[in-house]
Motif scaffolding. Structure first.
Motif, short mmCIF file in Angstrom:
data_model
loop_
_atom_site.label_atom_id
_atom_site.label_comp_id
_atom_site.label_asym_id
_atom_site.label_seq_id
_atom_site.Cartn_x
_atom_site.Cartn_y
_atom_site.Cartn_z
N ASP A 99 54.98 -6.10 20.22
CA ASP A 99 55.07 -6.34 18.42
C ASP A 99 53.91 -7.24 17.95
O ASP A 99 54.22 -8.50 18.74
N GLY A 100 53.03 -7.29 17.37
CA GLY A 100 52.03 -8.66 17.35
C GLY A 100 51.08 -8.38 18.30
O GLY A 100 50.26 -9.51 17.83
N GLU A 101 51.12 -8.42 19.39
CA GLU A 101 49.98 -9.36 20.47
C GLU A 101 48.84 -8.42 20.03
O GLU A 101 49.27 -7.12 19.62
N GLN A 102 47.39 -8.55 20.30
CA GLN A 102 46.46 -8.08 20.34
C GLN A 102 45.67 -8.19 21.74
O GLN A 102 45.84 -9.33 22.66
N LEU A 103 44.73 -7.49 21.64
CA LEU A 103 43.84 -6.94 22.92
C LEU A 103 43.02 -6.97 22.41
O LEU A 103 42.57 -5.62 21.48
N ARG A 104 42.11 -7.97 23.34
CA ARG A 104 40.45 -7.16 23.76
C ARG A 104 39.56 -6.63 25.19
O ARG A 104 40.46 -8.15 25.89
N VAL A 105 39.67 -5.94 24.98
CA VAL A 105 39.11 -5.28 26.16
C VAL A 105 37.22 -4.93 26.10
O VAL A 105 36.72 -4.34 25.06
N PHE A 106 36.36 -4.88 26.75
CA PHE A 106 35.42 -4.49 27.05
C PHE A 106 35.19 -3.39 28.40
O PHE A 106 35.73 -3.43 29.15
N TYR A 107 34.24 -2.71 28.20
CA TYR A 107 34.65 -1.74 29.37
C TYR A 107 32.61 -1.47 29.19
O TYR A 107 31.91 -1.39 28.55
N MET A 108 32.46 -0.37 30.15
CA MET A 108 31.03 -0.45 30.71
C MET A 108 30.94 1.35 31.57
O MET A 108 31.96 0.79 32.14
N GLY A 109 29.59 1.69 31.93
CA GLY A 109 29.75 3.03 32.66
C GLY A 109 29.89 4.06 32.15
O GLY A 109 29.41 4.57 30.89
N PRO A 110 29.70 5.45 33.40
CA PRO A 110 29.05 6.31 33.32
C PRO A 110 30.03 7.32 31.84
O PRO A 110 31.51 7.41 31.93
N MET A 111 29.61 8.24 30.93
CA MET A 111 30.10 8.74 30.25
C MET A 111 29.45 10.32 30.29
O MET A 111 28.15 10.72 31.02
N PHE A 112 29.84 11.24 30.17
CA PHE A 112 29.67 12.93 30.58
C PHE A 112 29.56 13.94 28.97
O PHE A 112 31.23 14.30 28.91
N ARG A 113 29.03 14.35 29.06
CA ARG A 113 28.93 15.36 27.77
C ARG A 113 27.79 16.18 27.96
O ARG A 113 26.84 16.33 28.26
N GLY A 114 28.21 17.93 27.83
CA GLY A 114 27.83 18.83 28.04
C GLY A 114 26.78 19.40 27.12
O GLY A 114 26.61 20.33 26.26
N GLU A 115 25.93 18.39 26.72
CA GLU A 115 24.65 18.18 25.85
C GLU A 115 23.64 18.80 25.83
O GLU A 115 23.04 18.83 27.84
N ARG A 116 22.82 19.30 25.18
CA ARG A 116 21.36 20.11 25.87
C ARG A 116 20.85 18.61 25.54
O ARG A 116 20.66 17.77 25.02
N PRO A 117 20.08 18.45 26.46
CA PRO A 117 18.78 17.00 27.73
C PRO A 117 18.23 17.03 26.34
O PRO A 117 17.84 17.80 26.32
N ALA A 118 18.19 15.88 25.92
CA ALA A 118 16.44 15.63 25.36
C ALA A 118 16.52 13.58 25.10
O ALA A 118 17.32 13.87 25.83
N ALA A 119 15.24 13.64 24.59
CA ALA A 119 15.01 12.07 24.91
C ALA A 119 15.74 11.61 24.29
O ALA A 119 16.21 12.02 23.16
N GLY A 120 16.47 11.08 25.16
CA GLY A 120 17.89 9.64 24.84
C GLY A 120 18.96 10.82 24.55
O GLY A 120 20.49 10.10 24.24
N ARG A 121 19.35 12.07 25.00
CA ARG A 121 20.16 13.04 25.21
C ARG A 121 20.79 13.47 26.36
O ARG A 121 20.11 13.81 26.79
N ARG A 122 21.51 12.77 26.79
CA ARG A 122 21.60 12.74 28.69
C ARG A 122 23.19 13.67 28.42
O ARG A 122 24.46 13.50 27.98
#
Ligand code: AMP
Length: 431
Positions: A99-122
């Motif tokens: 209770d009352g605790e705050q947590l600050r995190v950052f992350y980085m790495g690959p994500m995956f979405r089955g979108e139609r590829p376009a410039a800037g959309r992978r």
């Protein structure tokens, strides 16, 4: 069909020097976010499917159409993470938050979405993101946005525009939804079938639809903040005050909702003109997420930036790493005894405090072929070691830029390189 050795559509191989730019983004994230008290969190790349469905919302574009979901051998449904927040929340629930605790995190790495590829959309793309969980102060939102702006500055991305809105609290939704329905109902026949359905199921999602006809219907839709209750409007005003205090420029974006259901209060994005049609560099907001095993829903604020898009924005500003990794020193080894000695010498030079990148020709090729290799690697110095030099305890040092060469004692080599390295770069420019 694409050749079998090409990466799949929407994915890519990353080579130097591009990788150098990726490392720059990663190091800047560690540096800047660290200054605000954030620590790195690394979560698995796949999770149980319900981790995403539960927190992203099952009526979202991402969950309905874009997730890479598969069954493992035990028949469990698993999904490659399409974004970072859900996994981070699962990890925080597992870790526990007092209770009352705050947590600050950052992350980085690959994500995956089955979108139609376009410039800037992978389909495999990368995000760098942050979450500050366990607090409900509007100034925390302002600080998160300022931190994002700080990060963009640190990686040289100028010209980003912060767009800001509030979705208010769940109790404000009924009034906002009613006003939206009133606006969209007479325009329904022009909207896409998905949005016609959304008129009843989730009218907010119409604001996010990319279809041109739906976008036209969004023009003139009610401004959300005007429809919110006092508490939500007060919260939003405080976020704006915080940003003013921090000197962060922003625009009000009265119809920005962002796709995910869990947002409350603040939503924001940063757009950049160097990106073309997919102009969102980063997006985020404040959320309230209920998690199994956690008594109260978690309040937090976070954002994620697409790393491919950060690099595109940098490139639009003329910032791009050039060249490929090479060597400072190339050891030209000639002769049966000299070759293994060259192997040892290269290793010894790499271990000095000079930080030299050292390659050695170990294949017994001719002097000419090895000198060509030294050129190709961009070496500043070629060190020629034959069996005669080996026997005499000497070595020939050739400065590639000037073609000057001298024979020195092997024992003096490190000092010679130290002096040569300190000499003005003009005299030692790479070919
Ligand atoms: P979102 O999680 O959809 O809010 O996305 C956050 C950021 O990730 C966006 O602003 C983009 O910069 C980036 N992004 C999202 N989807 C993709 C994709 N398919 N390809 C490349 N970048 C993406």
């Amino acid at each position: 069909m694409a050749p079998a050795n090409e990466p799949l559509p929407g994915t890519s191989d990353l080579w130097e020097p591009e990788v150098t730019d990726w490392v720059l983004l990663e190091q800047a994230a560690r540096d800047v976010f660290g200054r605000y008290g954030y620590g790195e969190l690394r979560t698995p790349i796949f999770e149980r499917t319900d981790v995403f469905v539960r927190s992203i919302g099952d009526d979202t574009e991402v969950v309905q159409k874009e997730m890479y979901t598969f069954e493992d051998r035990g028949g469990r449904s698993l999904t490659l993470r399409p974004e970072g927040t859900a996994g981070a929340m699962r990890a925080i629930a597992c870790h526990g938050l007092a209770d009352g605790e705050q947590l600050r995190v950052f992350y980085m790495g690959p994500m995956f979405r089955g979108e139609r590829p376009a410039a800037g959309r992978r389909r495999q793309f990368h995000q760098v993101g942050v979450e500050a969980v366990g607090g409900l102060e509007p100034y925390q939102d302002a600080e998160a946005i300022a931190m994002l702006v700080h990060y963009l500055e640190a990686i040289g991305v100028s010209g980003g525009r912060v767009r800001l809105n509030s979705r208010g609290l769940p109790e404000d939704r009924a009034a906002v939804s009613a006003a939206m329905r009133q606006h969209f109902a007479p325009r329904a026949q022009d909207m896409c079938p998905d949005c016609q359905r959304r008129l009843d199921s989730n009218v907010w999602r119409i604001l996010d639809c990319k279809n041109a006809a739906c976008q036209a219907a969004v023009e003139g839709a009610p401004k959300m903040v005007d429809l919110l209750g006092d508490e939500s409007r007060g919260f939003f005003a405080a976020v704006c005050r915080g940003l003013d205090q921090l000197g962060v420029a922003y625009e009000l974006a009265p119809r920005l909702v962002r796709g995910l259901d869990y947002y409350v209060h603040t939503v924001f994005e940063v757009v950049h003109s160097g990106l073309g049609a997919q102009d969102a560099l980063a997006g985020g907001g404040r959320y309230r997420i209920g998690l199994p095993g956690v008594k109260r829903p978690l309040d937090g604020v976070g954002f994620a930036a697409g790393m491919e898009r950060l690099l595109m924005a940098r490139e639009s500003l003329g910032l791009k790493a050039a060249g490929r990794p090479g060597a400072d020193v190339f050891i030209v080894a000639l002769g049966d005894e000299a070759i293994p000695a060259g192997l040892g010498l290269a290793q010894a030079l790499r271990r000095t405090d000079l930080g030299l990148r050292v390659l050695a020709g170990l294949g017994g090729r001719s002097l000419k072929a090895q000198m060509r290799a030294a050129h190709r690697e961009g070496a500043r110095w070629a060190l020629i070691l034959g069996d005669n030099e080996l026997a005499a305890g000497t070595i020939v040092c050739k400065t590639m830029a000037t073609s000057q060469q001298e024979t020195i004692r092997r024992d003096d080599l490190v000092d010679w390189l130290r002096q040569a390295a300190a000499a003005p770069a003009a005299a030692a420019s790479t070919p």
